[in-house]
Write a protein that holds these residues in place. Structure first.
Motif, PDB file in Angstrom:
ATOM      1  N   PRO A  81       0.784  -1.248   0.000  1.00  0.00           N
ATOM      2  CA  PRO A  81       0.000   0.000   0.000  1.00  0.00           C
ATOM      3  C   PRO A  81       0.809   1.287   0.000  1.00  0.00           C
ATOM      4  O   PRO A  81       0.259   2.350  -0.272  1.00  0.00           O
ATOM      5  CB  PRO A  81      -0.836  -0.110   1.273  1.00  0.00           C
ATOM      6  CG  PRO A  81      -0.053  -1.022   2.162  1.00  0.00           C
ATOM      7  CD  PRO A  81       0.659  -1.982   1.256  1.00  0.00           C
ATOM      8  N   LYS A  82       2.114   1.219   0.276  1.00  0.00           N
ATOM      9  CA  LYS A  82       2.903   2.457   0.375  1.00  0.00           C
ATOM     10  C   LYS A  82       4.215   2.359  -0.381  1.00  0.00           C
ATOM     11  O   LYS A  82       4.791   1.295  -0.538  1.00  0.00           O
ATOM     12  CB  LYS A  82       3.190   2.801   1.836  1.00  0.00           C
ATOM     13  CG  LYS A  82       1.948   3.190   2.614  1.00  0.00           C
ATOM     14  CD  LYS A  82       2.301   3.651   4.004  1.00  0.00           C
ATOM     15  CE  LYS A  82       1.039   4.068   4.750  1.00  0.00           C
ATOM     16  NZ  LYS A  82       1.336   4.495   6.114  1.00  0.00           N
ATOM     17  N   ILE A  83       4.669   3.530  -0.816  1.00  0.00           N
ATOM     18  CA  ILE A  83       6.005   3.734  -1.376  1.00  0.00           C
ATOM     19  C   ILE A  83       6.765   4.569  -0.346  1.00  0.00           C
ATOM     20  O   ILE A  83       6.196   5.497   0.235  1.00  0.00           O
ATOM     21  CB  ILE A  83       5.935   4.483  -2.718  1.00  0.00           C
ATOM     22  CG1 ILE A  83       5.213   3.640  -3.760  1.00  0.00           C
ATOM     23  CG2 ILE A  83       7.325   4.902  -3.187  1.00  0.00           C
ATOM     24  CD1 ILE A  83       4.896   4.395  -5.042  1.00  0.00           C
ATOM     25  N   TYR A  84       8.033   4.238  -0.122  1.00  0.00           N
ATOM     26  CA  TYR A  84       8.822   4.952   0.876  1.00  0.00           C
ATOM     27  C   TYR A  84      10.102   5.514   0.258  1.00  0.00           C
ATOM     28  O   TYR A  84      10.684   4.911  -0.632  1.00  0.00           O
ATOM     29  CB  TYR A  84       9.246   4.009   2.011  1.00  0.00           C
ATOM     30  CG  TYR A  84       8.108   3.394   2.757  1.00  0.00           C
ATOM     31  CD1 TYR A  84       7.456   4.087   3.772  1.00  0.00           C
ATOM     32  CD2 TYR A  84       7.671   2.113   2.447  1.00  0.00           C
ATOM     33  CE1 TYR A  84       6.403   3.513   4.463  1.00  0.00           C
ATOM     34  CE2 TYR A  84       6.617   1.534   3.130  1.00  0.00           C
ATOM     35  CZ  TYR A  84       5.987   2.234   4.135  1.00  0.00           C
ATOM     36  OH  TYR A  84       4.945   1.661   4.805  1.00  0.00           O
ATOM     37  N   PHE A  85      10.512   6.662   0.778  1.00  0.00           N
ATOM     38  CA  PHE A  85      11.818   7.211   0.448  1.00  0.00           C
ATOM     39  C   PHE A  85      12.441   7.723   1.738  1.00  0.00           C
ATOM     40  O   PHE A  85      11.780   8.370   2.547  1.00  0.00           O
ATOM     41  CB  PHE A  85      11.741   8.371  -0.555  1.00  0.00           C
ATOM     42  CG  PHE A  85      13.079   9.035  -0.754  1.00  0.00           C
ATOM     43  CD1 PHE A  85      14.026   8.471  -1.582  1.00  0.00           C
ATOM     44  CD2 PHE A  85      13.402  10.199  -0.073  1.00  0.00           C
ATOM     45  CE1 PHE A  85      15.280   9.052  -1.750  1.00  0.00           C
ATOM     46  CE2 PHE A  85      14.652  10.793  -0.222  1.00  0.00           C
ATOM     47  CZ  PHE A  85      15.585  10.223  -1.064  1.00  0.00           C
ATOM     48  N   GLU A  86      13.728   7.439   1.914  1.00  0.00           N
ATOM     49  CA  GLU A  86      14.465   7.979   3.060  1.00  0.00           C
ATOM     50  C   GLU A  86      15.854   8.388   2.592  1.00  0.00           C
ATOM     51  O   GLU A  86      16.576   7.597   1.968  1.00  0.00           O
ATOM     52  CB  GLU A  86      14.567   6.939   4.174  1.00  0.00           C
ATOM     53  CG  GLU A  86      15.243   7.513   5.386  1.00  0.00           C
ATOM     54  CD  GLU A  86      14.739   6.911   6.680  1.00  0.00           C
ATOM     55  OE1 GLU A  86      15.413   7.162   7.688  1.00  0.00           O
ATOM     56  OE2 GLU A  86      13.726   6.227   6.676  1.00  0.00           O
ATOM     57  N   SER A  87      16.217   9.635   2.886  1.00  0.00           N
ATOM     58  CA  SER A  87      17.532  10.123   2.476  1.00  0.00           C
ATOM     59  C   SER A  87      18.622   9.431   3.275  1.00  0.00           C
ATOM     60  O   SER A  87      18.439   9.087   4.442  1.00  0.00           O
ATOM     61  CB  SER A  87      17.622  11.641   2.647  1.00  0.00           C
ATOM     62  OG  SER A  87      17.529  12.007   4.007  1.00  0.00           O
ATOM     63  N   THR A  88      19.780   9.233   2.621  1.00  0.00           N
ATOM     64  CA  THR A  88      20.942   8.648   3.292  1.00  0.00           C
ATOM     65  C   THR A  88      22.090   9.650   3.377  1.00  0.00           C
ATOM     66  O   THR A  88      22.883   9.604   4.301  1.00  0.00           O
ATOM     67  CB  THR A  88      21.408   7.375   2.570  1.00  0.00           C
ATOM     68  OG1 THR A  88      21.634   7.670   1.190  1.00  0.00           O
ATOM     69  CG2 THR A  88      20.360   6.271   2.696  1.00  0.00           C
ATOM     70  N   SER A  89      22.181  10.558   2.388  1.00  0.00           N
ATOM     71  CA  SER A  89      23.189  11.621   2.420  1.00  0.00           C
ATOM     72  C   SER A  89      22.792  12.690   1.410  1.00  0.00           C
ATOM     73  O   SER A  89      22.020  12.438   0.497  1.00  0.00           O
ATOM     74  CB  SER A  89      24.587  11.079   2.101  1.00  0.00           C
ATOM     75  OG  SER A  89      24.658  10.647   0.761  1.00  0.00           O
ATOM     76  N   ILE A  90      23.362  13.873   1.609  1.00  0.00           N
ATOM     77  CA  ILE A  90      23.079  14.990   0.699  1.00  0.00           C
ATOM     78  C   ILE A  90      24.399  15.694   0.410  1.00  0.00           C
ATOM     79  O   ILE A  90      25.171  15.992   1.327  1.00  0.00           O
ATOM     80  CB  ILE A  90      22.060  15.972   1.320  1.00  0.00           C
ATOM     81  CG1 ILE A  90      20.751  15.237   1.605  1.00  0.00           C
ATOM     82  CG2 ILE A  90      21.836  17.172   0.392  1.00  0.00           C
ATOM     83  CD1 ILE A  90      19.709  16.053   2.330  1.00  0.00           C
ATOM     84  N   GLU A  91      24.638  15.918  -0.869  1.00  0.00           N
ATOM     85  CA  GLU A  91      25.860  16.634  -1.252  1.00  0.00           C
ATOM     86  C   GLU A  91      25.502  17.894  -2.026  1.00  0.00           C
ATOM     87  O   GLU A  91      24.542  17.920  -2.784  1.00  0.00           O
ATOM     88  CB  GLU A  91      26.783  15.741  -2.078  1.00  0.00           C
ATOM     89  CG  GLU A  91      26.212  15.318  -3.401  1.00  0.00           C
ATOM     90  CD  GLU A  91      27.133  14.435  -4.212  1.00  0.00           C
ATOM     91  OE1 GLU A  91      28.251  14.894  -4.546  1.00  0.00           O
ATOM     92  OE2 GLU A  91      26.723  13.314  -4.526  1.00  0.00           O
ATOM     93  N   LYS A  92      26.295  18.930  -1.792  1.00  0.00           N
ATOM     94  CA  LYS A  92      26.090  20.182  -2.515  1.00  0.00           C
ATOM     95  C   LYS A  92      26.766  20.056  -3.876  1.00  0.00           C
ATOM     96  O   LYS A  92      27.930  19.678  -3.972  1.00  0.00           O
ATOM     97  CB  LYS A  92      26.676  21.354  -1.737  1.00  0.00           C
ATOM     98  CG  LYS A  92      26.377  22.690  -2.363  1.00  0.00           C
ATOM     99  CD  LYS A  92      26.796  23.836  -1.471  1.00  0.00           C
ATOM    100  CE  LYS A  92      26.340  25.150  -2.072  1.00  0.00           C
ATOM    101  NZ  LYS A  92      26.508  26.254  -1.148  1.00  0.00           N
ATOM    102  N   LEU A  93      26.022  20.372  -4.942  1.00  0.00           N
ATOM    103  CA  LEU A  93      26.560  20.323  -6.297  1.00  0.00           C
ATOM    104  C   LEU A  93      27.008  21.700  -6.761  1.00  0.00           C
ATOM    105  O   LEU A  93      28.086  21.856  -7.322  1.00  0.00           O
ATOM    106  CB  LEU A  93      25.513  19.765  -7.268  1.00  0.00           C
ATOM    107  CG  LEU A  93      24.990  18.363  -6.950  1.00  0.00           C
ATOM    108  CD1 LEU A  93      23.881  17.978  -7.913  1.00  0.00           C
ATOM    109  CD2 LEU A  93      26.124  17.349  -6.979  1.00  0.00           C
ATOM    110  N   GLU A  94      26.142  22.678  -6.554  1.00  0.00           N
ATOM    111  CA  GLU A  94      26.410  24.074  -6.905  1.00  0.00           C
ATOM    112  C   GLU A  94      25.623  24.916  -5.916  1.00  0.00           C
ATOM    113  O   GLU A  94      24.917  24.397  -5.067  1.00  0.00           O
ATOM    114  CB  GLU A  94      25.890  24.408  -8.312  1.00  0.00           C
ATOM    115  CG  GLU A  94      26.409  23.599  -9.434  1.00  0.00           C
ATOM    116  CD  GLU A  94      25.758  23.974 -10.762  1.00  0.00           C
ATOM    117  OE1 GLU A  94      25.040  24.990 -10.833  1.00  0.00           O
ATOM    118  OE2 GLU A  94      25.979  23.230 -11.722  1.00  0.00           O
TER     119      GLU A  94
END
Length: 175
Positions: A81-94
């Motif tokens: 019934p559900k789709i999930y997303f969880e961030s693992t890391s974030i990088e700055k591109l510009e």
């Protein structure tokens, strides 16, 4: 860390897929929950982002197609019934552009994805509340998530492309 809430009336989780190799079909998920916590909303490298999407809320503005999408041929919403997303890391591109790495789960299959994300700005809404905007884009291969329904066309090619474009437009407010 500061928490932000999604302004659902000014946000969209959308997707598009090529149909018969000649046109794009667009859809949205109308029901979802999202959490965003971050120290500095404009420099999001330390953010934690998570989404939970109700599969049965899919809308392509075609009732029969939407019913087919939630059937066992595609999402099998009764079982998954559900789709999930969880961030693992974030990088700055510009400046104002980031790559949000995370895990996307569809039909209990989890795969890493990257959302190229742009901080689109901030402002004050008519109710004197701070608002911040983001647009995130990614591309997935639907076969990676066992979304394999398709049909061959008499003229060659397939009914539905394997590549799905995902676009998330968010307006958030501090809690």
């Amino acid at each position: 860390m500061k928490k932000y809430t999604i302004d659902y009336s000014h946000s969209t989780i959308g997707f598009s897929v090529r149909h018969m190799m000649i046109s794009q079909i667009h859809g949205t998920f109308e029901s979802y929950n999202a959490e965003l916590t971050v120290l500095d909303i404009e420099q999001v490298q330390d953010a934690k982002v998570s989404f939970s999407i109700i599969v049965a809320s899919v809308s392509t503005k075609n009732f029969d197609r939407d019913v087919h999408l939630v059937s066992p041929d595609f999402f099998d919403a009764d079982v998954y019934p559900k789709i999930y997303f969880e961030s693992t890391s974030i990088e700055k591109l510009e400046d104002k552009q980031f790559a949000i790495h995370g895990d996307l789960t569809i039909k209990n299959i989890t795969k890493p994805v990257i959302f190229t994300t742009i901080y689109t700005g901030s402002g004050m809404n008519p109710w004197a509340q701070e608002v911040y905007g983001f647009q995130a884009k990614s591309k997935i291969d639907r076969r990676d998530f066992n979304l394999v329904y398709n049909a061959l066309l008499e003229t060659g090619g397939v009914l539905i492309s394997d590549e799905i474009d995902i676009v998330v437009d968010l307006e958030v407010n501090p809690v």
